[in-house]
Design a protein around this motif. Structure first.
Motif, short mmCIF file in Angstrom:
data_model
loop_
_atom_site.label_atom_id
_atom_site.label_comp_id
_atom_site.label_asym_id
_atom_site.label_seq_id
_atom_site.Cartn_x
_atom_site.Cartn_y
_atom_site.Cartn_z
N ALA A 115 0.84 -1.21 0.00
CA ALA A 115 0.00 0.00 0.00
C ALA A 115 0.87 1.25 0.00
O ALA A 115 0.56 2.24 -0.67
CB ALA A 115 -0.94 -0.01 1.20
N SER A 160 -5.38 -5.90 4.55
CA SER A 160 -4.88 -4.76 3.80
C SER A 160 -4.63 -3.59 4.73
O SER A 160 -5.48 -3.21 5.53
CB SER A 160 -5.89 -4.34 2.74
OG SER A 160 -5.57 -3.07 2.25
N ASP A 167 -4.62 -4.31 -1.79
CA ASP A 167 -3.93 -3.16 -1.18
C ASP A 167 -4.52 -1.83 -1.66
O ASP A 167 -3.80 -0.88 -1.88
CB ASP A 167 -2.43 -3.23 -1.48
CG ASP A 167 -2.14 -3.20 -2.97
OD1 ASP A 167 -3.10 -3.27 -3.76
OD2 ASP A 167 -0.97 -3.07 -3.34
N THR A 191 0.15 6.47 4.35
CA THR A 191 -0.52 5.20 4.60
C THR A 191 -0.27 4.70 6.03
O THR A 191 -0.97 3.81 6.50
CB THR A 191 -0.02 4.10 3.64
OG1 THR A 191 1.38 3.91 3.85
CG2 THR A 191 -0.25 4.50 2.20
N ALA A 236 -4.63 -0.75 3.78
CA ALA A 236 -5.47 0.33 3.28
C ALA A 236 -6.88 0.27 3.87
O ALA A 236 -7.75 1.05 3.50
CB ALA A 236 -5.53 0.27 1.75
#
Lengths: 342, 342
Positions: A51, A287, A265, A86, A289
């Motif tokens: 990510a 993930s 991701d 992120t 994200a």
């Protein structure tokens, strides 16, 4: 003066803000001089979180030089590789070059290791300007030093696999271990993996199979990924859909499954995962994200009685399990090997 | 043309971006004219999510007029009350004033209800400019209309409790239900609640006790909260610490617990919760201020083998359980009643 328990977590390396743990810190002290309970690693390669690399790559329109400069600047200013956008990091590989007399990690000078704690909390200094990296791959050859604390985790690299393979597998080793545990504990039959052709996705499919699941579905984003995954036999069924389009995911999957594992991701996969999961089922979010509020409010908003897990990158034995799945499963090798830069 | 399943989720009310579910939408169509499977509510009161109200209040330095203007602008532009900063909403109370012939919710015109789905996905139009609200409390008296979909959930308000009490209790009813389930399933003895003097916190303590936990610890932020919680007897032990300071939380709690429930509405509580939880234990994150990556990477970074749950606002029977805990538990009433504006 820090207590031993605080030092074990690396609190003494936090420069700001005071009192937080290293992962939450804005800035760490990456001084290569080690304390009595620390280990220093001569770094050879970073593996950026997917990510994070995607965000950097998109922010700089795929310009490798700009991506390299951005990564260098993050490490220089923060003393660690944690993408401010992120929040994620990655992991690294290297050789142990100093061990404090009080380190409990059992490492020796000369051991080739991968760190199994995130780069987001690992003091890191780069000495070669990342000159050997083109900024176009998440695997970053480099020179520099990293510090492990008493409570860090590192795996000695297996002699039978290329480093790049070990790094790629160990980077995502939390996902298959957690998937196996959830499937076994729930006695789940049907499992769906979103992002099933990726590293964590294909390992999670293999782990689910090994843990007793009998109806495995892999969701991928396009026909070429579908062909690649289909050829491996890891999934009983391969479906193509945009994981960020909940209605498309639900339509593609059909009957809801016992366990859904989210390995894509990209942002926005929460609602599709919830819709695809049966009442009483479980969603495991791997993930980085993932949005906490999108997951929590999405389930509530759809009146979905599903258990939602924050994927924990640590489960005891996770490294050995992931490496063994790689060795034992031709389909996993077929998907991971092409992603690894020698 | 939308399918019935898509309409049930409210997809037909999404204006942008196309194809997402209402919670993920930037903007909803809040037109009061209802479809055949919808219900219209004449809104009387909003209850803003605590994290959202805190953010708005801090952003406007406690200026009530500015907070009111900000909330009005969010609702006007988005067609729903979803704080763009926190992603969270809240819930509402009102009277059913129109029921489509195909609505499966079992509601009748004149029913007084609270919505148990989030405001983040509820089409909402305000008609009185929030004139009766001073912008200084999360409970917002107002006039306007809201829309329920076929898959929404609303609870008919009990006749024996003041509306403000029902709204306050129902707003957090997911937390005690999930806590009870986790404690019962895990056979947990020791439970720690962060933010134990708040609405969701005190209900979670009561739920944990009812589910069989025998060692209840409540963590609060200061001595006045400690005194208030201590007087209720809901916790066997009350400790004072800053929930966002992991080392302080760990020191205050001492021996790690089986289950930790995070009910504080501030960012940065993830690491303290993880540190306070025993190996093999469970953390339930109910705060909308929770960061997914801080939780996931924090556990990995500390090599903490804990199960981490995204608190799901929906568990079957959650509304009735929370109201019953309120009625049956003097300590819960003692903490919630002073927070409720008549």
């Amino acid at each position: 003066m820090r207590t031993a328990a605080e030092r074990a977590l690396g609190v003494h390396r936090v420069l700001e803000p005071a009192g937080v743990l290293p992962q939450a810190a804005h800035r760490l002290d990456a001084d290569p001089a080690i304390g009595p309970d620390e280990v220093r690693i001569s770094v050879q390669r970073l593996n950026l979180d997917a990510a994070s690399f995607r965000q950097l790559s998109e922010a700089h329109a795929g310009d490798g030089d700009a991506v390299r400069a951005a990564v260098l600047e993050i490490i220089r200013t923060r003393g660690k590789m944690q993408n401010p956008d992120t929040g994620s990091g990655g992991m690294l590989i290297g050789v142990v070059d100093a061990v404090g007399p009080g380190s409990p990690l059992g490492l020796s000078v000369g051991d080739r290791v991968a760190t199994l704690v995130s780069l987001t909390l690992t003091p890191l200094r780069i000495s070669d300007g990342l000159a050997d990296w083109d900024g176009r791959s998440e695997q970053v050859p480099c020179a520099g030093t990293a510090i492990l604390f008493a409570r860090s985790i590192a795996a000695v690299l297996p002699g039978d696999l290329p480093d790049a393979v070990s790094l790629a597998v160990l980077d995502v080793c939390g996902a298959p271990a957690a998937t196996a545990r959830v499937v076994a504990n729930a006695g789940a039959r049907s499992v769906l993996v979103l992002g099933a052709a990726g590293k964590s996705g294909c390992l999670s499919l293999a782990a689910a199979r090994a843990a007793g699941a009998t109806e495995l579905s892999g969701l991928v984003r396009n026909d070429s990924e579908a062909a690649a995954l289909g050829a491996t036999g890891l999934a009983d069924r391969v479906v193509v859909a945009d994981a960020t389009d909940p209605l498309a995911v639900s339509a593609a999957v059909g009957a809801p499954v016992d366990v859904t594992v989210v390995c894509v991701d990209v942002t926005g996969a929460e609602h599709g995962a919830i819709l695809a999961t049966a009442e009483g089922g479980t969603v495991v979010f791997f993930s980085m994200a993932t949005s906490f509020s999108a997951a929590a409010l999405g389930a509530e908003g759809m009146a979905a009685d599903v258990t939602m897990l924050v994927g924990n990158g640590y489960t005891p034995g996770h490294a050995a399990m992931a490496l063994e799945l790689y060795r034992a499963t031709p389909g996993v090798r077929a998907l991971i090997d092409p992603r690894v830069q020698g």
